[in-house]
Structure formats: C-alpha cells, structure tokens
Design an enzyme around this catalytic site. Sequence first.
Site, PDB file in Angstrom:
ATOM      1  N   ASP A  84      -7.402  98.357 -91.791  1.00 56.52           N
ATOM      2  CA  ASP A  84      -6.279  98.222 -91.299  1.00 56.52           C
ATOM      3  C   ASP A  84      -5.854  97.045 -91.254  1.00 56.52           C
ATOM      4  OD1 ASP A  84      -4.136  99.831 -89.108  1.00 56.52           O
ATOM      5  OD2 ASP A  84      -4.678  97.767 -88.204  1.00 56.52           O
ATOM      6  N   TYR A  95      -0.974  89.677 -90.247  1.00 57.37           N
ATOM      7  CA  TYR A  95      -2.129  88.847 -89.883  1.00 57.37           C
ATOM      8  C   TYR A  95      -2.560  87.872 -90.796  1.00 57.37           C
ATOM      9  CZ  TYR A  95      -2.632  93.406 -87.550  1.00 57.37           C
ATOM     10  OH  TYR A  95      -2.392  94.822 -86.752  1.00 57.37           O
ATOM     11  N   LYS A 111       0.950  97.104 -92.812  1.00 58.69           N
ATOM     12  CA  LYS A 111       2.319  97.521 -92.336  1.00 58.69           C
ATOM     13  C   LYS A 111       3.335  96.338 -92.445  1.00 58.69           C
ATOM     14  CE  LYS A 111      -1.039  97.881 -88.345  1.00 58.69           C
ATOM     15  NZ  LYS A 111      -2.317  96.816 -88.575  1.00 58.69           N
ATOM     16  N   HIS A 165       5.480  98.805 -88.359  1.00 55.60           N
ATOM     17  CA  HIS A 165       4.707  97.969 -87.156  1.00 55.60           C
ATOM     18  C   HIS A 165       5.223  98.400 -85.711  1.00 55.60           C
ATOM     19  CE1 HIS A 165       1.783  94.395 -86.927  1.00 55.60           C
ATOM     20  NE2 HIS A 165       1.746  95.267 -85.977  1.00 55.60           N
TER      21      HIS A 165
HETATM   22  P1  NDP Z   1     -10.443  95.298 -80.593  1.00 60.24           P
HETATM   23  O1  NDP Z   1     -10.156  95.906 -79.429  1.00 60.24           O
HETATM   24  O2  NDP Z   1     -10.848  95.994 -81.841  1.00 60.24           O
HETATM   25  O3  NDP Z   1     -11.507  93.982 -80.038  1.00 60.24           O
HETATM   26  C1  NDP Z   1     -11.694  93.147 -81.032  1.00 60.24           C
HETATM   27  C2  NDP Z   1     -12.606  92.162 -80.272  1.00 60.24           C
HETATM   28  O4  NDP Z   1     -14.011  92.613 -79.759  1.00 60.24           O
HETATM   29  C3  NDP Z   1     -12.995  90.911 -81.183  1.00 60.24           C
HETATM   30  O5  NDP Z   1     -12.903  89.749 -80.231  1.00 60.24           O
HETATM   31  C4  NDP Z   1     -14.267  91.220 -81.694  1.00 60.24           C
HETATM   32  O6  NDP Z   1     -14.966  89.939 -81.943  1.00 60.24           O
HETATM   33  C5  NDP Z   1     -14.950  92.142 -80.547  1.00 60.24           C
HETATM   34  N1  NDP Z   1     -15.894  93.073 -80.790  1.00 60.24           N
HETATM   35  C6  NDP Z   1     -15.977  93.654 -81.993  1.00 60.24           C
HETATM   36  N2  NDP Z   1     -17.065  94.712 -82.041  1.00 60.24           N
HETATM   37  C7  NDP Z   1     -17.760  94.282 -80.924  1.00 60.24           C
HETATM   38  C8  NDP Z   1     -19.047  94.668 -80.558  1.00 60.24           C
HETATM   39  N3  NDP Z   1     -19.669  95.833 -80.986  1.00 60.24           N
HETATM   40  N4  NDP Z   1     -19.399  94.255 -79.171  1.00 60.24           N
HETATM   41  C9  NDP Z   1     -18.747  93.353 -78.614  1.00 60.24           C
HETATM   42  N5  NDP Z   1     -17.682  92.776 -78.963  1.00 60.24           N
HETATM   43  C10 NDP Z   1     -17.070  93.356 -80.338  1.00 60.24           C
HETATM   44  O7  NDP Z   1      -9.100  94.446 -80.574  1.00 60.24           O
HETATM   45  P2  NDP Z   1      -7.746  94.236 -81.570  1.00 60.24           P
HETATM   46  O8  NDP Z   1      -6.639  93.858 -80.898  1.00 60.24           O
HETATM   47  O9  NDP Z   1      -8.278  93.315 -82.775  1.00 60.24           O
HETATM   48  O10 NDP Z   1      -7.563  95.762 -82.095  1.00 60.24           O
HETATM   49  C11 NDP Z   1      -8.311  96.425 -83.356  1.00 60.24           C
HETATM   50  C12 NDP Z   1      -7.201  96.198 -84.323  1.00 60.24           C
HETATM   51  O11 NDP Z   1      -6.097  97.053 -84.342  1.00 60.24           O
HETATM   52  C13 NDP Z   1      -6.514  94.886 -84.893  1.00 60.24           C
HETATM   53  O12 NDP Z   1      -7.578  94.113 -85.595  1.00 60.24           O
HETATM   54  C14 NDP Z   1      -5.681  95.254 -85.804  1.00 60.24           C
HETATM   55  O13 NDP Z   1      -5.999  95.734 -87.076  1.00 60.24           O
HETATM   56  C15 NDP Z   1      -5.248  96.379 -85.105  1.00 60.24           C
HETATM   57  N6  NDP Z   1      -4.036  96.344 -84.162  1.00 60.24           N
HETATM   58  C16 NDP Z   1      -2.620  96.820 -84.260  1.00 60.24           C
HETATM   59  C17 NDP Z   1      -1.455  96.443 -83.678  1.00 60.24           C
HETATM   60  C18 NDP Z   1      -0.264  97.110 -83.739  1.00 60.24           C
HETATM   61  O14 NDP Z   1       0.660  96.845 -83.297  1.00 60.24           O
HETATM   62  N7  NDP Z   1      -0.142  98.074 -84.598  1.00 60.24           N
HETATM   63  C19 NDP Z   1      -1.798  95.630 -82.411  1.00 60.24           C
HETATM   64  C20 NDP Z   1      -3.128  95.280 -82.227  1.00 60.24           C
HETATM   65  C21 NDP Z   1      -4.202  95.493 -83.058  1.00 60.24           C
HETATM   66  P3  NDP Z   1     -16.012  89.815 -83.314  1.00 60.24           P
HETATM   67  O15 NDP Z   1     -15.080  89.887 -84.259  1.00 60.24           O
HETATM   68  O16 NDP Z   1     -16.389  88.281 -82.911  1.00 60.24           O
HETATM   69  O17 NDP Z   1     -17.138  90.739 -83.140  1.00 60.24           O
END
Ligand code: NDP
Length: 284
Positions: free
Chosen positions: A44, A49, A78, A111
């Site tokens: 994604d 980004y 997006k 988006h």
């Molecule tokens: P998430 O809910 O996926 O959380 C990501 C966070 O969780 C990071 O800090 C990551 O840290 C941590 N994490 C990941 N796996 C674990 C685990 N197993 N245990 C503990 N911590 C964990 O948040 P996002 O906001 O990033 O949402 C996911 C994706 O959705 C985005 O990356 C993007 O691609 C999309 N998105 C789309 C939007 C839109 O408007 N269409 C808006 C927001 C997001 P680490 O990397 O250090 O593991």
Amino acid sequence: MEKVPAVGTIAKIPAVGLGTWKASPGEAAEAVKVAIDAGYRHFDCAYLYHNENEIGAGIRHKIKEGVVRREDLFVVSKLWCTYHEPSLVKMACKKSLKALKLDYLDLYLMHWPMGFQAMEDLVIKGLVKDIGVSNFNHEQLERLLNKPDLKFKPITNQIECHPYLTQKNLIRFCKAKDVSVTAYRSLGGSREGTDLLNNPTIRRIANHYNKSCAQILIRFQIQRNLIVIPKSTNPKRIQENIQVFDFELTENHMDEIMSLNRNLRLATFPTTESHKDYPFHIDF
Ligand code: NDP
C-alpha cells in the site's frame, strides 16, 4: 461469523498488505524485501508518503532475484488531492509508476474524496488495472456509484478501521454495494496513535491464542472480511503481521473486540476540515 476466504484475497486484493506510510526512504526498500520474503504480495503506497522510489527499488530487487514476478504482486498507489485536476491525474499516476519502476498499478486510489472521472481514463490507458477510493463516507460513495456515466466501479474504499473505530455502518454500506473495504491504521498507528496494542482486552485475547496483540488486531479485520494493511519497517514485526492465517477468533472474542468501539477517529486530516467535501462531518 463471516467465512474467511481460503485463498487470502478479498475482491482480488491480497487480504494482508504492507502499509508504507512513515516508512522512511532509508528503511522502505529493506522493509519491502523482508516483506516479500515473508509472503506479502500487496503493498500500500502513496505519492504522499515520499518513499515510492525506495519501495520500487525493493520490488525491483526481488523481481530481479527471481523471488516474485510482477504479476504476483498487488501494488497500490494513491492520487493526492493536489492532483485531482483532470489534466494532472495522468501525470501524477505516471510519477508514481516511474518512482515504483512499474508499467502499471494494480489499484489506484483516490486518496481523498474529490473528483473521479480522470482516474477512469487511466484504466482505459492500461496504466492501472483497477481504481478505488479512500476516506469516502457513504454519501460520497453513493453519489459516485450513482453517476450515470460511471465507467469503472471503485473496487475498494480504504478507511480507518480498528477496534476503537469499528465502522460498522460504513462497512455494511460498502458490502451492500459490493465495494470491498481496506482497513488502515488497524494497529492504532504510532506517534499520534492509541494504546490499542496494550489494551487489556486485546492482551487477554492475545494470551489466550498465544499470539501478539498486533496479530489479534489484524486477524479481527480479516474475519470481518476486510483487507488490512499494517505498516512496519521492523523485520520481525513485518513477519509477525502476516502470521495470522493459522488461528481463528471465536465469535465471542470477535464480539468482545467489537464492543471496544468508541468511534475514535485518529486520522482526521485537520487541514482539510473546512473543505466542502470533508468526509467526516457525518456519522459514516
Ligand atoms: P498502523 O496501525 O499500521 O501502525 C503502524 C505502527 O505500528 C508503526 O509505528 C509500527 O512500527 C507499529 N507496528 C507494526 N507492527 C507492529 C507489531 N507487530 N507490534 C507492535 N507494533 C507494531 O498505522 P498506519 O497509520 O501506518 O496505517 C497502516 C497503513 O495504512 C499506512 O502505512 C498506509 O499505507 C495506510 N494509510 C492510509 C491512509 C489513507 O488516508 N488512505 C491514512 C493512514 C494510513 P514499526 O514500523 O517500528 O514496526
């Protein structure tokens, strides 16, 4: 309880994808390589980004190594709202394609809910296989689906979704219209996030299945028949987040997680709040 699709895809989208928001350019290529080795096929991405170049490098590396073929992957990008002007849409798409080093996208999402027609032309031109939307409320989706000249139906609505924002009504609406739902921020996000990964109910359920809280949060969405795109750049967590197909939450556990809902929206895009198409002024 809904039946989990055996093949792990929903509306032709692999059920678990790698989120890439906040994957820094220094980390993104490596994260993609680790993810492909761990079995991820869905990525994604977004112009917004600022890491599509590095993601493309990771993908290219794995294709060159012969680990995957292009057609095995499902790559999403997006269109950001500064490019919604029809004359800019193709240019924006080509920018993402160039950065990702790809000839086509599997899915291109709008988006933010503003303008759609120029995106349909990208399907006709073969630059993208499918189009979808993101952050659309039910009225916006309905309006789009009712457009008399609609050529291509959006295949998914990518929305914020986790136990504190379960989105029951919007999901019901999307399903009734045969539009799949992709859950973002399924773990509650990072800096501006929540305590979801430490929620006592989630933790107790995780202990019961001998799984991590993140795996419970991801599995929860899969059993709702949603596509889910947890973001991580940490190799161990990238692997952990796709190990969610070897257990099943009971109906009681699903209900318990659903009952954590408090309509808490984390991604509010405050700079767009005064725009007429701001999607979050209505309930769903
Ligand atoms: P998430 O809910 O996926 O959380 C990501 C966070 O969780 C990071 O800090 C990551 O840290 C941590 N994490 C990941 N796996 C674990 C685990 N197993 N245990 C503990 N911590 C964990 O948040 P996002 O906001 O990033 O949402 C996911 C994706 O959705 C985005 O990356 C993007 O691609 C999309 N998105 C789309 C939007 C839109 O408007 N269409 C808006 C927001 C997001 P680490 O990397 O250090 O593991």
